[in-house]
Design an enzyme around this catalytic site. Structure first.
Site, mmCIF file in Angstrom:
data_model
loop_
_atom_site.group_PDB
_atom_site.id
_atom_site.type_symbol
_atom_site.label_atom_id
_atom_site.label_comp_id
_atom_site.label_asym_id
_atom_site.label_seq_id
_atom_site.Cartn_x
_atom_site.Cartn_y
_atom_site.Cartn_z
ATOM 1 C CG ASP A 11 -1.944 1.095 0.942
ATOM 2 O OD1 ASP A 11 -2.350 1.906 0.786
ATOM 3 O OD2 ASP A 11 -2.491 0.852 2.652
ATOM 4 C CG ASP A 16 -6.241 10.541 -1.431
ATOM 5 O OD1 ASP A 16 -6.505 11.005 -1.847
ATOM 6 O OD2 ASP A 16 -6.638 10.612 0.269
ATOM 7 C CB THR A 42 -4.014 -1.491 -2.855
ATOM 8 O OG1 THR A 42 -3.024 -1.391 -0.791
ATOM 9 C CG2 THR A 42 -4.208 -3.189 -2.456
ATOM 10 C CG ASN A 44 -4.620 7.475 -3.152
ATOM 11 O OD1 ASN A 44 -3.389 8.166 -4.062
ATOM 12 N ND2 ASN A 44 -3.941 7.807 -1.633
ATOM 13 C CB SER A 81 -11.429 5.765 -4.046
ATOM 14 O OG SER A 81 -10.003 6.568 -3.661
ATOM 15 C CB THR A 122 -10.482 4.784 4.458
ATOM 16 O OG1 THR A 122 -9.714 5.331 3.593
ATOM 17 C CG2 THR A 122 -11.643 5.419 4.678
ATOM 18 N N GLY A 123 -7.443 3.507 3.962
ATOM 19 C CA GLY A 123 -6.749 2.322 2.592
ATOM 20 C C GLY A 123 -6.079 1.271 3.574
ATOM 21 C CG ASP A 124 -4.064 1.640 6.707
ATOM 22 O OD1 ASP A 124 -2.629 2.234 6.056
ATOM 23 O OD2 ASP A 124 -3.441 2.859 7.932
#
Length: 218
Positions: A11, A16, A42, A44, A81, A122-124
């Protein structure tokens, strides 16, 4: 000793909303050193753009970014996202699974509503959900493509349910974020109020109540 069963999920926490969290020099480290080692990435939207140099404004742009990330040696890519074609109320997850032996790929997107509010972790959480689901599904799919898409359907269902539960808790307890408060200046006691309600909603991890379906990209 090499472990062929080892999965390295990356990640790339770079930033962001157009802003970096880390020194710019770390982008090359992620791209050139860590990404080639990853079995699942993963990012964003902003992170995917940083790693590929592709500005993502459409589904074709997202596909192009995934293809560039595959060229780094990553078999599974999930752009978690994206805001495509100027959409404000709808977000898109874009995923791509590549079989480097056959050269075949399974590319897909999942559309989900954008929730108003601020959420911490949310990302984790999504990276962990996707990793766990993908690892459990991989043996069922074997050499067939499709495990990543199914993992993302289930992970998205869980995440959406828990974010909705978190939003309801925030409204019930009066948690609010002033619109002019920059992300990095939010005090810790305020940020704690935005943490996902994972423990109170843990049943949604094994039994999500929402459903999302991956649409294949031809």
């Amino acid at each position: 000793v090499t472990n062929p069963g080892l999965r390295f999920v990356l990640d790339p926490v770079l930033g962001d909303d157009g802003a970096l969290y880390v020194p710019e020099e770390l982008v090359a480290l992620y791209r050139d050193v860590l990404c080639p080692l990853a079995s699942l990435l993963t990012p964003n939207q902003f992170e995917a753009e940083l790693l590929t140099g592709v500005t993502i404004a459409s589904l074709d742009d997202a596909r192009h970014a995934c293809d560039k990330l595959h060229k780094l040696g990553i078999p599974n890519v999930v752009i978690t996202s994206t805001r495509l074609n100027g959409s404000e109320n709808t977000l898109h997850l874009v995923g791509s699974e590549m079989d480097f032996t056959t050269g075949k790929s399974d590319q897909f997107f999942i559309e989900f509503p954008r929730l108003e509010g601020y959420f911490t972790g949310t990302g984790d959480f999504f990276a962990a959900l996707t990793m766990a689901r993908h690892a459990s599904l991989a043996p069922q799919f074997g050499t067939r493509l499709g495990a990543l898409a199914r993992a993302c359907e289930l992970a998205t269902a869980t995440q959406a349910g828990i974010m909705e539960a978190t939003q309801q808790h925030q409204k019930a307890t009066g948690v609010a974020v002033p619109s002019n408060l920059v992300r990095g200046t939010r005090p810790s006691d305020m940020v704690r109020g935005f943490e996902l309600r994972i423990i109170p909603s843990q049943s949604l991890i094994t039994n999500p109540t929402k459903q999302f379906t991956a649409t294949r990209i031809q």
